[in-house]
Design a protein around this motif. Structure first.
Motif, PDB file in Angstrom:
ATOM      1  N   PRO A  81       0.794  -1.242   0.000  1.00  0.00           N
ATOM      2  CA  PRO A  81       0.000   0.000   0.000  1.00  0.00           C
ATOM      3  C   PRO A  81       0.823   1.287   0.000  1.00  0.00           C
ATOM      4  N   SER A  82       2.143   1.224   0.253  1.00  0.00           N
ATOM      5  CA  SER A  82       2.989   2.414   0.253  1.00  0.00           C
ATOM      6  C   SER A  82       4.435   1.977   0.188  1.00  0.00           C
ATOM      7  N   LEU A 231      13.330 -16.174  -1.360  1.00  0.00           N
ATOM      8  CA  LEU A 231      13.054 -14.866  -0.778  1.00  0.00           C
ATOM      9  C   LEU A 231      11.667 -14.373  -1.170  1.00  0.00           C
ATOM     10  N   HIS A 232      11.325 -14.550  -2.438  1.00  0.00           N
ATOM     11  CA  HIS A 232      10.002 -14.116  -2.880  1.00  0.00           C
ATOM     12  C   HIS A 232       8.913 -14.855  -2.131  1.00  0.00           C
ATOM     13  N   HIS A 233       9.095 -16.140  -1.920  1.00  0.00           N
ATOM     14  CA  HIS A 233       8.084 -16.922  -1.197  1.00  0.00           C
ATOM     15  C   HIS A 233       7.931 -16.394   0.230  1.00  0.00           C
ATOM     16  N   ALA A 234       9.046 -16.100   0.888  1.00  0.00           N
ATOM     17  CA  ALA A 234       8.970 -15.564   2.256  1.00  0.00           C
ATOM     18  C   ALA A 234       8.248 -14.223   2.273  1.00  0.00           C
ATOM     19  N   LEU A 235       8.569 -13.357   1.317  1.00  0.00           N
ATOM     20  CA  LEU A 235       7.899 -12.065   1.224  1.00  0.00           C
ATOM     21  C   LEU A 235       6.413 -12.233   0.935  1.00  0.00           C
ATOM     22  N   LEU A 236       6.100 -13.137   0.020  1.00  0.00           N
ATOM     23  CA  LEU A 236       4.710 -13.330  -0.399  1.00  0.00           C
ATOM     24  C   LEU A 236       3.851 -13.864   0.740  1.00  0.00           C
ATOM     25  N   GLY A 243      -2.162  -9.172   5.164  1.00  0.00           N
ATOM     26  CA  GLY A 243      -3.332  -8.663   4.450  1.00  0.00           C
ATOM     27  C   GLY A 243      -3.057  -7.364   3.712  1.00  0.00           C
ATOM     28  N   LEU A 244      -1.903  -7.259   3.085  1.00  0.00           N
ATOM     29  CA  LEU A 244      -1.512  -6.029   2.403  1.00  0.00           C
ATOM     30  C   LEU A 244      -2.124  -5.985   1.004  1.00  0.00           C
ATOM     31  N   GLY A 245      -3.149  -5.199   0.848  1.00  0.00           N
ATOM     32  CA  GLY A 245      -3.820  -5.088  -0.440  1.00  0.00           C
ATOM     33  C   GLY A 245      -3.667  -3.705  -1.037  1.00  0.00           C
ATOM     34  N   VAL A 246      -3.855  -3.604  -2.344  1.00  0.00           N
ATOM     35  CA  VAL A 246      -3.848  -2.320  -3.052  1.00  0.00           C
ATOM     36  C   VAL A 246      -5.116  -2.222  -3.888  1.00  0.00           C
TER      37      VAL A 246
END
Length: 393
Positions: A81-82, A231-236, A243-246
């Motif tokens: 979101p930011s 790393l991407h999997h951990a971030l995802l 619950g980070l939505g845009v």
């Protein structure tokens, strides 16, 4: 016969396939329909092969993520979101109680504030290092270090560090470690245009899409990119659990801004360099901080590593210029508006008290003014600065 509301909600018409246009379609949804229970149980959103819930991706968000990954030279991207949310996502995905994060002393202020407050409350410590001295970074790395933040150029003081040298320090420190230290670069200033962050072997690159990617000063959004699958999997997964939505309309605005990103970056870069050279010749100025100016900290690194210089410059005044006069100078500007953020169409001005922001000593007078150059005519901006200069005395 079914009720009117039911017939309208469940209307059988579906628009035909084959519609094609430059704008990406805007898909808004929380609920996503499954054709059957088998699809419900097997469909995956993590690899963008399907849709399960609006929070986890739509064709619109997937498209922006893929384009941003291309922009950064990455394989994966996740939206936040930011820009600050992107920093927080990296911290929360990669750090645990007992870990330590290293932050450069020219970093975006809220990055350090997050470490000083929330991370500290969760048992995560931090150290601040001098990004212009790889040896200082090497000395700061300890057994508990798990994440090193990098920033090029610095948020307000605009030093341009030798990022490959800093990454090499971390690479050497990782020898024999079971849990390697991760490097994360704030690429908001570079925007995927001024340099290619993954050419420097960083592990993660984030940027505030609020700035250049949008370009309209009307969207808050961030992105975190990586080439590494684990790393991407951990971030995802952390992204999902937080619950980070845009919003779809915000994604649409950034998608609309991307095709002109390179043009806007170069145009604002050109205007900013013109003004930086002019300001450096003005009375009451000790120096102008701008990576493309000889004498600005890290200028040689910038010449070797970058192909652009963004839209920011910082004016350091003589020590005897009183803080009140600096504030009056900012108030006297007409085209440069007082406001946070940058990379929109309107030029901005912001006074800063550097010692209040940086934990390490600052060699100049404490009060500076950062200018963010917009898309106005360069001569008009120069005239605005000139008419305000008289208040400096």
């Amino acid at each position: 016969m079914e009720d009117l509301s039911t017939r309208l909600i469940h209307h059988p018409y579906r628009a035909p396939d084959g519609f094609d246009a430059a704008p990406v379609a805007v898909h808004k949804a929380s609920t996503v329909f499954f054709p059957n229970v088998a699809a419900l149980r097997t469909r995956r959103w993590q690899d963008k092969s399907g849709y399960t819930y609006g929070l986890h991706g739509t064709p619109t968000t997937f498209t922006l993520e893929e384009r941003l990954a291309t922009l950064e030279g990455a394989r994966h991207c996740v939206l936040t979101p930011s820009g600050l949310a992107a920093i927080a996502l990296v911290d929360l995905a990669l750090l645990r109680a007992g870990d330590e994060v290293l932050i450069p002393d020219h970093a975006y202020g809220p990055n350090l504030a997050l470490a000083q407050n929330e991370l500290a409350a969760w048992g995560i410590t931090h150290r601040v290092y001098d990004p212009m001295d790889p040896a200082d970074l090497a000395a700061g790395i300890g057994e508990r270090t798990r994440l090193v933040w990098l920033e090029a150029a610095g948020s307000v003081t605009l030093e341009f560090p030798d990022v490959p040298a800093l990454v090499e320090v971390v690479r050497r420190a990782n020898a024999g470690r079971a849990r390697p230290i991760v490097t994360a670069l704030d690429d908001t200033w570079g925007a995927g245009v001024a340099y290619a962050p993954f050419d420097w072997s960083v592990d993660v690159a984030m940027q505030a899409l609020t700035k250049y990617a949008s370009g309209g000063a009307d969207v808050l959004m961030g992105a975190v990119c990586t080439r590494d699958e684990a790393l991407h999997h951990a971030l995802l997964m952390t992204h999902m659990r937080l619950g980070l939505g845009v919003g779809a309309n915000d994604v649409e605005a950034v998608l609309r801004g991307l095709p002109t990103l390179g043009l806007r970056y170069r145009a604002q870069d050109e205007r900013c360099r013109e003004l930086a050279h002019w300001l450096a010749r003005q009375p009451r100025v000790v120096r102008v901080l701008h990576p493309a100016l000889p004498g600005s900290p890290g200028h040689d690194h910038w010449r070797r590593l970058a192909r652009g210089a963004a839209a920011l410059l910082t004016v350091v005044f003589e020590p005897d210029v009183a803080p009140g006069r600096i504030d009056a100078f900012c108030d006297a500007l007409r085209l440069f508006r007082l406001g946070y953020s940058w990379a929109g169409p309107v030029s901005l001005c912001m006074p800063y008290d550097i010692p209040a922001m940086r934990p390490r000593p600052w060699p100049y007078a404490p009060r500076v003014v950062r200018l963010a150059v917009g898309l106005e005519d360069a001569e008009d901006l120069r005239a605005d600065l000139a008419q305000a200069w008289a208040v400096l005395g």
